[in-house]
Scaffold this motif. Structure first.
Motif, PDB file in Angstrom:
ATOM      1  N   HIS A   1       0.765  -1.293   0.048  1.00 20.60           N
ATOM      2  CA  HIS A   1       0.008   0.155   0.005  1.00 20.60           C
ATOM      3  C   HIS A   1       0.856   1.303   0.185  1.00 20.60           C
ATOM      4  O   HIS A   1       0.506   2.148  -0.299  1.00 20.60           O
ATOM      5  N   HIS A   2       2.226   1.191   0.191  1.00 21.67           N
ATOM      6  CA  HIS A   2       2.844   2.209   0.535  1.00 21.67           C
ATOM      7  C   HIS A   2       3.781   2.435  -0.780  1.00 21.67           C
ATOM      8  O   HIS A   2       4.753   3.429  -0.998  1.00 21.67           O
ATOM      9  N   LEU A   3       3.637   1.513  -1.810  1.00 22.84           N
ATOM     10  CA  LEU A   3       4.384   1.450  -2.926  1.00 22.84           C
ATOM     11  C   LEU A   3       4.004   1.978  -4.203  1.00 22.84           C
ATOM     12  O   LEU A   3       2.424   1.544  -4.288  1.00 22.84           O
ATOM     13  N   THR A   4       4.631   2.436  -5.063  1.00 27.65           N
ATOM     14  CA  THR A   4       3.873   2.558  -6.328  1.00 27.65           C
ATOM     15  C   THR A   4       4.219   1.452  -7.361  1.00 27.65           C
ATOM     16  O   THR A   4       5.241   0.436  -7.047  1.00 27.65           O
ATOM     17  N   ILE A   5       3.792   1.548  -8.587  1.00 22.64           N
ATOM     18  CA  ILE A   5       4.124   0.410  -9.587  1.00 22.64           C
ATOM     19  C   ILE A   5       5.444   0.625  -9.935  1.00 22.64           C
ATOM     20  O   ILE A   5       6.239  -0.453 -10.230  1.00 22.64           O
ATOM     21  N   THR A   6       5.841   1.758 -10.142  1.00 25.52           N
ATOM     22  CA  THR A   6       7.260   1.798 -10.334  1.00 25.52           C
ATOM     23  C   THR A   6       8.412   1.613  -9.164  1.00 25.52           C
ATOM     24  O   THR A   6       9.616   1.215  -9.658  1.00 25.52           O
ATOM     25  N   ASP A   7       8.035   1.662  -7.980  1.00 24.85           N
ATOM     26  CA  ASP A   7       8.828   0.982  -7.241  1.00 24.85           C
ATOM     27  C   ASP A   7       9.437  -0.500  -7.112  1.00 24.85           C
ATOM     28  O   ASP A   7      10.248  -0.542  -6.739  1.00 24.85           O
ATOM     29  N   LEU A   8       8.452  -1.100  -8.002  1.00 30.60           N
ATOM     30  CA  LEU A   8       8.481  -2.477  -7.870  1.00 30.60           C
ATOM     31  C   LEU A   8       9.310  -2.682  -9.262  1.00 30.60           C
ATOM     32  O   LEU A   8       9.702  -4.045  -9.789  1.00 30.60           O
ATOM     33  N   THR A   9       9.487  -1.843  -9.979  1.00 24.60           N
ATOM     34  CA  THR A   9      10.151  -2.071 -11.230  1.00 24.60           C
ATOM     35  C   THR A   9      11.558  -1.725 -11.441  1.00 24.60           C
ATOM     36  O   THR A   9      12.297  -0.886 -10.602  1.00 24.60           O
ATOM     37  N   HIS A  10      12.381  -2.547 -12.146  1.00 21.85           N
ATOM     38  CA  HIS A  10      13.966  -2.332 -12.181  1.00 21.85           C
ATOM     39  C   HIS A  10      14.002  -1.059 -12.804  1.00 21.85           C
ATOM     40  O   HIS A  10      13.432  -0.568 -13.648  1.00 21.85           O
ATOM     41  N   PRO A  11      15.183  -0.183 -12.333  1.00 21.51           N
ATOM     42  CA  PRO A  11      15.240   1.132 -12.984  1.00 21.51           C
ATOM     43  C   PRO A  11      15.410   1.186 -14.365  1.00 21.51           C
ATOM     44  O   PRO A  11      15.074   2.310 -14.782  1.00 21.51           O
ATOM     45  N   GLU A  12      15.849   0.104 -15.107  1.00 22.67           N
ATOM     46  CA  GLU A  12      16.004   0.142 -16.452  1.00 22.67           C
ATOM     47  C   GLU A  12      14.487   0.434 -17.094  1.00 22.67           C
ATOM     48  O   GLU A  12      14.492   1.134 -18.314  1.00 22.67           O
ATOM     49  N   TYR A  13      13.529   0.045 -16.562  1.00 23.32           N
ATOM     50  CA  TYR A  13      12.184   0.010 -16.887  1.00 23.32           C
ATOM     51  C   TYR A  13      11.325   1.148 -16.485  1.00 23.32           C
ATOM     52  O   TYR A  13      10.302   1.075 -16.545  1.00 23.32           O
ATOM     53  N   ARG A  14      11.911   1.951 -15.449  1.00 19.47           N
ATOM     54  CA  ARG A  14      10.978   2.972 -14.718  1.00 19.47           C
ATOM     55  C   ARG A  14      10.292   3.836 -15.493  1.00 19.47           C
ATOM     56  O   ARG A  14       9.030   4.256 -15.272  1.00 19.47           O
ATOM     57  N   ASP A  15      11.021   4.441 -16.540  1.00 18.70           N
ATOM     58  CA  ASP A  15      10.583   5.492 -17.320  1.00 18.70           C
ATOM     59  C   ASP A  15       9.426   4.963 -18.113  1.00 18.70           C
ATOM     60  O   ASP A  15       8.081   5.716 -18.332  1.00 18.70           O
ATOM     61  N   GLN A  16       9.695   3.970 -18.888  1.00 14.19           N
ATOM     62  CA  GLN A  16       8.734   3.040 -19.726  1.00 14.19           C
ATOM     63  C   GLN A  16       7.566   2.751 -19.138  1.00 14.19           C
ATOM     64  O   GLN A  16       6.342   2.998 -19.486  1.00 14.19           O
ATOM     65  N   THR A  17       7.365   2.210 -17.732  1.00 10.18           N
ATOM     66  CA  THR A  17       6.446   1.699 -16.829  1.00 10.18           C
ATOM     67  C   THR A  17       5.572   2.877 -16.436  1.00 10.18           C
ATOM     68  O   THR A  17       4.447   3.013 -16.681  1.00 10.18           O
ATOM     69  N   ARG A  18       6.187   4.044 -16.054  1.00  6.87           N
ATOM     70  CA  ARG A  18       5.339   5.245 -15.752  1.00  6.87           C
ATOM     71  C   ARG A  18       4.595   5.803 -16.868  1.00  6.87           C
ATOM     72  O   ARG A  18       3.438   6.270 -16.750  1.00  6.87           O
ATOM     73  N   HIS A  19       5.177   5.992 -17.880  1.00  7.93           N
ATOM     74  CA  HIS A  19       4.643   6.525 -19.164  1.00  7.93           C
ATOM     75  C   HIS A  19       3.607   5.550 -19.632  1.00  7.93           C
ATOM     76  O   HIS A  19       2.499   6.123 -19.842  1.00  7.93           O
TER      77      HIS A  19
END
Length: 186
Positions: free
Chosen positions: A114-132
């Protein structure tokens, strides 16, 4: 009637004391079948101690309510027992619900997620793509997306997963959620 004589007397007393009562009951038809009823009764001492009673058949509503409860239970079982991780996040991309497989996959409890976002669980290489992509789904521009990416577990370990995500509309047009189904493909 489904009520005992004591139940009927209690309803009558409540109607006399309060002037009105609404309650549900079941009665037996001539053919022996049961019918769900809503009784709305009023009492008027000013009109020769008159009772005015309206009776409405609510059998169909009761059946719809039972069907809805059954449907909700089937969905809950599907969600909880799915062999893949399923989670939902709000407009802020914070996870507000996840099934047991998702929790096991990432190593977090439901409360921790509940304290995490979708991107918190994503490897740094894929965070921008995931956020978008998440923003695009939540904005209604992309109905569904699917791709393979690296994720991070609570212990810091990475794993490959396949995500299929889609928009889930809320009760109002401006309320949107994102639902993701993650399969560990490591």
């Amino acid at each position: 009637a489904n009520e005992s004589p004591q139940d009927v007397a209690a309803h009558m007393q409540r109607i006399v004391e309060q002037g009105h009562d609404i309650f549900e009951t079941r009665h037996r038809r001539k053919d022996g079948s049961l019918v769900e009823m809503e009784i709305s009764a009023s009492y008027s001492a000013a009109h020769d101690d008159a009772f005015i009673v309206f009776v409405r058949d609510i059998s169909q509503r009761k059946q719809i309510e039972a069907d809805l409860r059954d449907s909700e239970e089937r969905f809950r079982q599907l969600f909880e027992k799915a062999p893949v991780g399923i989670a939902m996040a709000g407009q802020d991309q914070k996870i507000f619900i996840a099934n047991a497989a998702f929790c096991r996959m990432f190593g977090y409890t439901q409360e921790e997620l509940h304290h995490l976002t979708i991107t918190d669980l994503t490897h740094p290489e894929y965070r921008d793509q995931t956020r978008h992509l998440a923003t695009s789904v939540l904005g209604g521009e992309t109905p569904v997306y699917s791709f393979e990416k690296k994720y991070l577990r609570k212990d810091g370990g990475a794993f490959w997963g396949k995500i299929i995500a889609s928009e889930v509309k809320g009760a109002t047009p401006q309320t949107r959620y994102i639902m993701g189904i993650v399969e560990d493909i490591t």
